[in-house]
Design an enzyme around this catalytic site. Structure first.
Site, mmCIF file in Angstrom:
data_model
loop_
_atom_site.group_PDB
_atom_site.id
_atom_site.type_symbol
_atom_site.label_atom_id
_atom_site.label_comp_id
_atom_site.label_asym_id
_atom_site.label_seq_id
_atom_site.Cartn_x
_atom_site.Cartn_y
_atom_site.Cartn_z
ATOM 1 N N PHE A 8 24.157 -32.878 -40.581
ATOM 2 C CA PHE A 8 25.416 -32.466 -39.969
ATOM 3 C C PHE A 8 26.219 -33.680 -39.519
ATOM 4 O O PHE A 8 25.662 -34.640 -38.977
ATOM 5 C CB PHE A 8 25.159 -31.599 -38.728
ATOM 6 C CG PHE A 8 24.613 -30.232 -39.020
ATOM 7 C CD1 PHE A 8 25.458 -29.142 -39.148
ATOM 8 C CD2 PHE A 8 23.244 -30.033 -39.155
ATOM 9 C CE1 PHE A 8 24.958 -27.873 -39.406
ATOM 10 C CE2 PHE A 8 22.727 -28.773 -39.412
ATOM 11 C CZ PHE A 8 23.585 -27.688 -39.543
ATOM 12 N N ASP A 9 27.526 -33.602 -39.712
ATOM 13 C CA ASP A 9 28.441 -34.468 -38.978
ATOM 14 C C ASP A 9 28.497 -33.914 -37.549
ATOM 15 O O ASP A 9 28.096 -32.773 -37.303
ATOM 16 C CB ASP A 9 29.817 -34.442 -39.650
ATOM 17 C CG ASP A 9 30.860 -35.233 -38.879
ATOM 18 O OD1 ASP A 9 30.550 -36.370 -38.473
ATOM 19 O OD2 ASP A 9 31.977 -34.715 -38.683
ATOM 20 N N LEU A 10 29.004 -34.705 -36.622
ATOM 21 C CA LEU A 10 29.042 -34.268 -35.218
ATOM 22 C C LEU A 10 30.428 -33.785 -34.797
ATOM 23 O O LEU A 10 30.644 -32.605 -34.530
ATOM 24 C CB LEU A 10 28.592 -35.416 -34.307
ATOM 25 C CG LEU A 10 28.636 -35.146 -32.800
ATOM 26 C CD1 LEU A 10 27.706 -33.996 -32.420
ATOM 27 C CD2 LEU A 10 28.266 -36.410 -32.022
ATOM 28 N N LYS A 132 30.388 -43.833 -43.156
ATOM 29 C CA LYS A 132 31.070 -42.862 -44.016
ATOM 30 C C LYS A 132 32.540 -43.260 -44.171
ATOM 31 O O LYS A 132 33.148 -43.678 -43.192
ATOM 32 C CB LYS A 132 30.974 -41.458 -43.393
ATOM 33 C CG LYS A 132 29.565 -40.911 -43.307
ATOM 34 C CD LYS A 132 29.536 -39.503 -42.708
ATOM 35 C CE LYS A 132 29.959 -39.477 -41.254
ATOM 36 N NZ LYS A 132 29.902 -38.123 -40.647
ATOM 37 N N VAL A 155 26.770 -31.214 -44.177
ATOM 38 C CA VAL A 155 27.811 -30.342 -43.626
ATOM 39 C C VAL A 155 28.836 -31.211 -42.907
ATOM 40 O O VAL A 155 28.492 -31.941 -41.972
ATOM 41 C CB VAL A 155 27.227 -29.311 -42.636
ATOM 42 C CG1 VAL A 155 28.340 -28.410 -42.104
ATOM 43 C CG2 VAL A 155 26.129 -28.486 -43.291
#
Length: 201
Positions: A8-10, A132, A155
């Site tokens: 997951f991204d935050l 990223k 995600v």
């Protein structure tokens, strides 16, 4: 398709910190005598990337000031509706990783604020030279989880997340951004993950 991990991204995926970051960036520009940016500029040029992309030319002192302002602004942060339910669903089914361009101190503060202690691996801006949309952070998370990228889902909510995940070899679920699957919110994500993980099992 066998899935062993979900990454997951935050910010913008699990926790809504957009206003926190927007304020911190403009507070920093104002302090150092630079033009403040509009919300559209922020979304286009900063959100999803790294804060030093916008502020790096001002030097380390400015970056430290921005990090401090972000911490002070975190009272504005909100848990994304449905986020905890998704993590609860995933936690006993797959390995969980967090891959974020946010600095580690701020990341851990956000996770603590909302009690999101679900992750087997947390990779932050301080843990990688190339952030990223480079795939390096995603690849490192997969390596630490012991899961090949082709058996992991990423995600995210930005083009930066999608590019990082795809370049690493993961399938990508995009929240309001084009990806292998495009969804609208965490409730839709829960349904999609149920289908993917049940099919994999």
């Amino acid at each position: 398709m066998e899935i062993k991990a979900v990454l997951f991204d935050l910010d913008g995926v699990l926790i809504d910190t957009l206003d926190c970051w927007f304020q911190a960036i403009n507070d920093t520009f104002r302090k150092y005598g630079r033009r403040e940016i509009s919300r559209d500029e922020f979304l286009r040029e900063v959100w999803g990337y790294t804060y030093d992309r916008a502020l790096g030319y001002l030097g380390e002192e400015a970056l430290a000031y921005c990090r401090a302002r972000l911490t002070e602004n975190l009272w504005r942060a909100k848990l994304i509706p449905g986020a905890r339910e998704v993590l609860e669903f995933c936690k006993n089914r797959v390995r969980l990783g967090l891959v974020t361009n946010t600095p580690r101190e701020n990341t851990l503060k956000e996770l603590e604020m909302f009690g999101l202690e679900y992750f087997d691996v947390v990779i932050t801006a301080d843990d990688a030279v190339n952030r990223k949309p480079s795939p390096d952070m995603v690849l490192r998370a997969c390596e630490m989880l012991g899961v090949p990228p082709e058996k992991a889902l990423m995600v995210g909510d930005t083009e930066s997340d999608v590019r990082a995940g795809r370049s690493a070899g993961c399938r990508v679920i995009g929240i309001n951004v084009d990806a292998d699957w495009k969804i609208r919110d965490m409730y839709e994500l829960r349904g999609l993950l149920e289908k993917i993980l049940e099919k994999a099992s």
